[in-house]
Write a protein that holds these residues in place. Structure first.
Motif, PDB file in Angstrom:
ATOM      1  N   ASP A  53       0.833  -1.205   0.000  1.00  0.00           N
ATOM      2  CA  ASP A  53       0.000   0.000   0.000  1.00  0.00           C
ATOM      3  C   ASP A  53       0.868   1.255   0.000  1.00  0.00           C
ATOM      4  O   ASP A  53       0.525   2.258  -0.603  1.00  0.00           O
ATOM      5  CB  ASP A  53      -0.963   0.000   1.195  1.00  0.00           C
ATOM      6  CG  ASP A  53      -0.269  -0.083   2.531  1.00  0.00           C
ATOM      7  OD1 ASP A  53      -0.833   0.382   3.532  1.00  0.00           O
ATOM      8  OD2 ASP A  53       0.853  -0.623   2.578  1.00  0.00           O
ATOM      9  N   THR A  54       2.031   1.192   0.632  1.00  0.00           N
ATOM     10  CA  THR A  54       2.955   2.323   0.612  1.00  0.00           C
ATOM     11  C   THR A  54       3.538   2.499  -0.790  1.00  0.00           C
ATOM     12  O   THR A  54       3.758   3.622  -1.218  1.00  0.00           O
ATOM     13  CB  THR A  54       4.094   2.111   1.632  1.00  0.00           C
ATOM     14  OG1 THR A  54       3.516   1.863   2.903  1.00  0.00           O
ATOM     15  CG2 THR A  54       4.992   3.311   1.720  1.00  0.00           C
ATOM     16  N   ALA A  55       3.770   1.414  -1.484  1.00  0.00           N
ATOM     17  CA  ALA A  55       4.309   1.496  -2.839  1.00  0.00           C
ATOM     18  C   ALA A  55       3.348   2.257  -3.750  1.00  0.00           C
ATOM     19  O   ALA A  55       3.772   3.091  -4.551  1.00  0.00           O
ATOM     20  CB  ALA A  55       4.580   0.102  -3.390  1.00  0.00           C
ATOM     21  N   GLN A  56       2.061   1.992  -3.609  1.00  0.00           N
ATOM     22  CA  GLN A  56       1.078   2.707  -4.423  1.00  0.00           C
ATOM     23  C   GLN A  56       1.053   4.190  -4.068  1.00  0.00           C
ATOM     24  O   GLN A  56       0.987   5.040  -4.953  1.00  0.00           O
ATOM     25  CB  GLN A  56      -0.309   2.093  -4.241  1.00  0.00           C
ATOM     26  CG  GLN A  56      -0.412   0.710  -4.831  1.00  0.00           C
ATOM     27  CD  GLN A  56      -1.706   0.018  -4.467  1.00  0.00           C
ATOM     28  OE1 GLN A  56      -2.620   0.637  -3.966  1.00  0.00           O
ATOM     29  NE2 GLN A  56      -1.765  -1.275  -4.718  1.00  0.00           N
ATOM     30  N   GLU A  57       1.121   4.486  -2.787  1.00  0.00           N
ATOM     31  CA  GLU A  57       1.147   5.886  -2.365  1.00  0.00           C
ATOM     32  C   GLU A  57       2.396   6.584  -2.892  1.00  0.00           C
ATOM     33  O   GLU A  57       2.324   7.715  -3.374  1.00  0.00           O
ATOM     34  CB  GLU A  57       1.090   5.983  -0.845  1.00  0.00           C
ATOM     35  CG  GLU A  57      -0.226   5.537  -0.241  1.00  0.00           C
ATOM     36  CD  GLU A  57      -0.157   5.393   1.265  1.00  0.00           C
ATOM     37  OE1 GLU A  57       0.853   5.803   1.870  1.00  0.00           O
ATOM     38  OE2 GLU A  57      -1.118   4.860   1.839  1.00  0.00           O
ATOM     39  N   ASN A  58       3.533   5.907  -2.799  1.00  0.00           N
ATOM     40  CA  ASN A  58       4.783   6.489  -3.294  1.00  0.00           C
ATOM     41  C   ASN A  58       4.741   6.707  -4.800  1.00  0.00           C
ATOM     42  O   ASN A  58       5.197   7.732  -5.299  1.00  0.00           O
ATOM     43  CB  ASN A  58       5.973   5.601  -2.928  1.00  0.00           C
ATOM     44  CG  ASN A  58       6.325   5.680  -1.475  1.00  0.00           C
ATOM     45  OD1 ASN A  58       5.993   6.637  -0.790  1.00  0.00           O
ATOM     46  ND2 ASN A  58       6.994   4.653  -0.986  1.00  0.00           N
TER      47      ASN A  58
END
Length: 150
Positions: free
Chosen positions: A100-105
């Protein structure tokens, strides 16, 4: 160069940032009049005193690269190039960069580069896709981010 001088130089470098074991070995070898045996002694001493750690190095690099908007594929490749063992790479990426952090990044990097507007045509969409690919994001993350933009 004596062992003490080499050790002090290594401590100065480690005082500025974390190093991986292989990276520090390679950097120490570039100094004039330094033997491989001397480098090995200094590195073993630093490892024994826990001043040098591949785990800390990998965690610091993952945090930094994630903050810069890079994806896990690019970060993994960089850690591999710096000689960090695969098990440490995977555990660092798993703890510090969940999907989920990868998508935000990826979304943040895309908005920073291209603005919040969705791509107008296929060419603009491809340009955004290529940008995220170069940043090291996987295909699934890229698709999800581009679909969310519209």
């Amino acid at each position: 160069m004596t062992e003490i001088e080499l050790y002090e130089q290594a401590l100065r470098w480690l005082g500025r940032r974390e190093y991986g074991e292989m990276e520090l070995r390679n950097r120490l070898r570039t100094l004039p009049e330094v033997s491989l045996e001397l480098v090995n002694k200094v590195v073993e001493r630093l490892l024994a005193m826990d001043y040098l750690s591949d785990v800390r190095f990998a965690e610091a690099l993952v945090r930094d690269r994630t903050r810069r908007g890079q994806g896990s594929l690019r970060i993994r490749h960089e850690l591999q190039q710096k000689g960090v063992p695969a098990l440490i790479i995977e555990s660092s990426l798993a703890e510090l960069a969940p999907n989920d952090t990868a998508q935000e990044n990826a979304h943040r990097a895309l908005v920073k580069r291209f603005g919040p507007t969705p791509p107008e045509d296929l060419k603009a969409r491809k340009k955004r896709h290529d940008f995220l690919t170069r940043r090291g994001f996987d295909g699934q993350t890229i698709r999800m981010v581009l679909e969310a933009l519209g």
